[in-house]
Motif scaffolding. Structure first.
Motif, short mmCIF file in Angstrom:
data_model
loop_
_atom_site.label_atom_id
_atom_site.label_comp_id
_atom_site.label_asym_id
_atom_site.label_seq_id
_atom_site.Cartn_x
_atom_site.Cartn_y
_atom_site.Cartn_z
N ARG A 99 0.92 -1.21 -0.11
CA ARG A 99 -0.01 0.05 -0.06
C ARG A 99 0.73 1.20 0.00
N ILE A 100 2.00 1.17 0.00
CA ILE A 100 3.08 2.56 0.04
C ILE A 100 3.46 2.48 -1.29
N THR A 101 3.77 3.94 -1.95
CA THR A 101 4.30 4.49 -3.06
C THR A 101 5.36 5.60 -2.67
N PHE A 102 6.15 5.66 -3.54
CA PHE A 102 7.37 6.48 -3.29
C PHE A 102 7.44 7.57 -4.62
N GLY A 108 8.84 11.83 -1.25
CA GLY A 108 7.32 11.76 -0.74
C GLY A 108 7.22 10.34 -0.64
N ILE A 109 6.24 10.08 0.49
CA ILE A 109 5.78 8.68 0.61
C ILE A 109 4.30 8.87 0.73
N ASN A 110 3.28 7.90 0.03
CA ASN A 110 2.01 8.01 0.05
C ASN A 110 1.64 6.65 0.43
N ALA A 111 0.58 6.57 1.27
CA ALA A 111 0.01 5.29 1.76
C ALA A 111 -1.38 5.14 1.48
N LYS A 112 -1.90 4.02 1.08
CA LYS A 112 -3.32 3.67 0.94
C LYS A 112 -3.54 3.16 2.25
N LEU A 113 -4.39 3.61 3.29
CA LEU A 113 -4.75 3.43 4.39
C LEU A 113 -5.97 2.16 4.25
N SER A 114 -6.93 2.58 3.16
CA SER A 114 -8.08 1.76 2.95
C SER A 114 -8.71 2.26 1.54
N ASP A 115 -9.65 1.83 1.39
CA ASP A 115 -10.59 2.16 0.04
C ASP A 115 -10.98 3.52 0.09
N PHE A 123 -9.53 6.10 2.87
CA PHE A 123 -8.40 6.95 3.13
C PHE A 123 -7.00 6.86 2.72
N THR A 124 -6.18 7.80 2.55
CA THR A 124 -4.78 7.78 2.09
C THR A 124 -4.26 8.75 2.82
N ALA A 125 -2.92 8.89 3.02
CA ALA A 125 -2.06 9.83 3.86
C ALA A 125 -0.63 9.84 2.96
N GLY A 126 0.10 10.92 3.30
CA GLY A 126 1.31 11.33 2.73
C GLY A 126 2.07 12.17 3.55
N ILE A 127 3.39 12.18 3.00
CA ILE A 127 4.33 13.06 3.58
C ILE A 127 5.27 13.43 2.59
#
Length: 551
Positions: free
Chosen positions: A143-146, A196-203, A205-209
């Motif tokens: 679930r993590i992309t860079f 940057g790092i982006n995370a798909k938490l669920s269908d 929610f997503t979060a990123g820094i």
């Protein structure tokens, strides 16, 4: 990572092996040709697993040996013509024809369930190491992309001889109080790095820094000059956000994130991060037509209000609505209208006793140059209206006493026509117009005791020919633009930091192009030729030569 790629490559082979074993056997399973074909395929796949390091050579030879024994066993027990496989639920016909094998019908839903079970089993067994140990990789890695990029820049800045060498106090000096240099040419070597790092938490929610270079007191430019004496570069958190997308047409984001509005760099610098919360609506209609709308609230400067500090929090509300039409050949038309309402950004004057400081914090914490300002302190010690001479101390941020004369309510119209007739080459025409409808000459006179001219409009036109985005080798792009920004048309703190070296009260031409050197690597050259709209003469030529690599 290589093992994950390896797993991705062999997954189709394993599935093919499983499916062929379960379903590929023909109805006339006694036919020697079909059995030999299945055996050949199975042996080939086992050999491929050995080459990929999934199976050891010894285990592969054992599997082939067992398969050979299983094939020869029935042949020795009975006539090969009369063998029926136990995987097939059939029986010799009552008519006595021993050469016919009858196959029971398998319903489609049973086949689908078997396929799903086999795939689940195969993927569970796929978690191998080269030495047949389990990878044991956590599921969250999927679930993590860079993302990130590195840019190297050479920037020669050239100042015209028409610029005044020594700016004296006058009506328009307050606009140029933040210029540290008007005469001396300079060459700057700069870098920008972002990761940057982006995370798909669920269908939903997503979060990123995202981390970026750049000076910590500059909200716009992530560029940083490089020199050995500087030792280390600054590295800060540029993005931190959570996004919710409960429906395909609704997106809500909070934290520090990218510009949520359809706009150009005339109002908002491309590198500016937006702090706050925004909600975007993107309903789609028939015939390639869709609409969009965005609303948001964004704090600029949070002030601690008390008995000795009467300044209030600075922030702005933004609202935009528009439409987009996309043709069958991917040409498009997009337009939007926005209103940006800035709260408490105008300066308020202290009392004239020289000791009052209740409204010092009404000064903007960060500015570039161009907006009309006035002295909020009235104590004679403010740098507002005083121009720094090269070689002296440069003052220009919070505490300098220069409060903005005008309120800002910016009405912004933005449009774009993208012609994809010659795809992959596109012809893109952009237009942008802004007017500060919050400018009130009478109100400014009452509050500042100064009569400022009504210079509150800005516009930009830009033509781009080439690939819309630089991705591949030999991609190219050429562009030309003209921009004119009057003194109080937009907030000088947030507009493009390259045009006229930042700020408003400037007009001029932008000319440049990009060329793809390789995959995700390109070179860009730009020339900004600008001069003042009004006031004291200030002409600057800025050249930018960028080498960018994206990953």
């Amino acid at each position: 990572m290589n093992m994950m790629k390896q797993a991705g490559r062999i997954r189709p082979a394993l599935l093919a092996l499983a499916m062929s074993t379960a379903f590929a056997a023909p109805a006339e399973a006694g036919e020697r040709e079909s059995l030999e074909q299945l055996r050949s395929t199975t042996v080939g796949l086992i050999e491929a697993l050995v080459q990929e390091g999934i199976l050891s050579k010894e285990k592969a030879e054992g599997l082939i040996r067992k398969a050979e024994q299983a094939r020869q066993a029935p042949a020795s027990a009975a006539n090969p013509e009369e063998v029926s496989t136990p995987a097939v639920a059939g029986a010799v016909g009552a008519q006595g024809d021993s050469n016919v094998v009858r196959v029971q019908y398998v319903p489609e839903f049973v086949k689908q369930q078997l396929r799903a079970d086999i795939e689940k089993d195969v993927m569970a067994k796929l978690n191998y190491h080269v030495e047949e140990e389990r990878l044991k990789l956590p599921g969250w890695l999927d679930r993590i992309t860079f993302e990130g990029d590195v840019r190297l820049r050479y920037e020669p800045d050239r100042f015209s001889g028409r610029n005044l060498e020594e700016l004296r106090y006058g009506t328009y000096v307050n606009r140029q109080a933040m210029i540290p240099n008007t005469q001396d040419d300079q060459n700057r070597y700069r870098v920008r790095a972002r990761f940057g790092i982006n995370a798909k938490l669920s269908d939903t929610f997503t979060a990123g820094i995202r981390m970026t270079t750049g000076h910590m007191d500059n909200p716009l430019s992530p560029n940083q000059s490089i020199e050995i004496r500087q030792s280390k570069l600054d590295w800060g958190l540029d993005r931190v956000f959570i996004t919710a997308k409960p429906y395909s047409w609704l997106t809500a984001t909070a934290g520090r994130f990218a510009n949520p509005f359809f706009s150009t760099d005339m109002v908002w610098d491309r590198s500016l991060a937006f702090d706050g919360a925004a909600v975007t609506f993107t309903p789609k209609f028939n015939g390639g037509m869709s609409a969009f709308g965005t609303i948001g609230a964004f704090p600029i400067d949070q002030v601690r209000t008390n008995s000795v500090n009467k300044a209030k929090d600075k922030w702005f509300l933004g609202a935009q609505a528009g439409f987009e039409w996309v043709s069958p050949n991917h040409s498009s038309i997009k337009a939007g209208i926005a209103l940006y309402d800035f709260k408490n950004v105008e300066g308020i004057q202290n009392n004239v006793d020289g000791f009052d400081s209740r409204y010092n914090a009404t000064v903007m914490p960060y500015r570039q140059k161009g907006n009309n300002t006035f002295d909020v302190m009235q104590n004679g010690r403010s740098s507002c209206g005083t121009v720094t001479i090269p070689g002296t101390t440069f003052l220009g941020y919070s505490g300098d006493g220069c409060g903005l004369a005008s309120e800002f309510q910016v009405l912004n119209l933005t449009g774009q026509v993208d012609l994809a007739t010659f795809d992959p080459v596109h012809v893109i025409l952009q237009g942008d117009y802004a007017r500060n409808i919050g400018f009130d000459q009478k109100e400014i006179l009452r509050r500042t005791n100064t009569l400022f001219e009504e210079e509150n409009e800005a516009y930009q036109v830009k033509l781009t020919v080439g690939m819309p985005e630089m991705k591949h080798r030999h991609d190219w792009q050429a562009f030309i633009a003209y921009k004119r920004i009057e003194a109080d048309a937009v907030m000088d703190a947030f507009t493009d930091s390259d045009f006229n070296l930042g700020g408003t009260n400037a007009k001029g031409t932008i000319l440049g192009g990009s060329y793809g050197l390789d995959e995700n690597t390109w070179f860009t050259a730009r020339w900004y030729s600008t001069r003042e709209v009004s006031g004291l003469p200030l002409s600057i030529d800025v050249f930018l030569f960028d080498l960018t690599a994206r990953f």
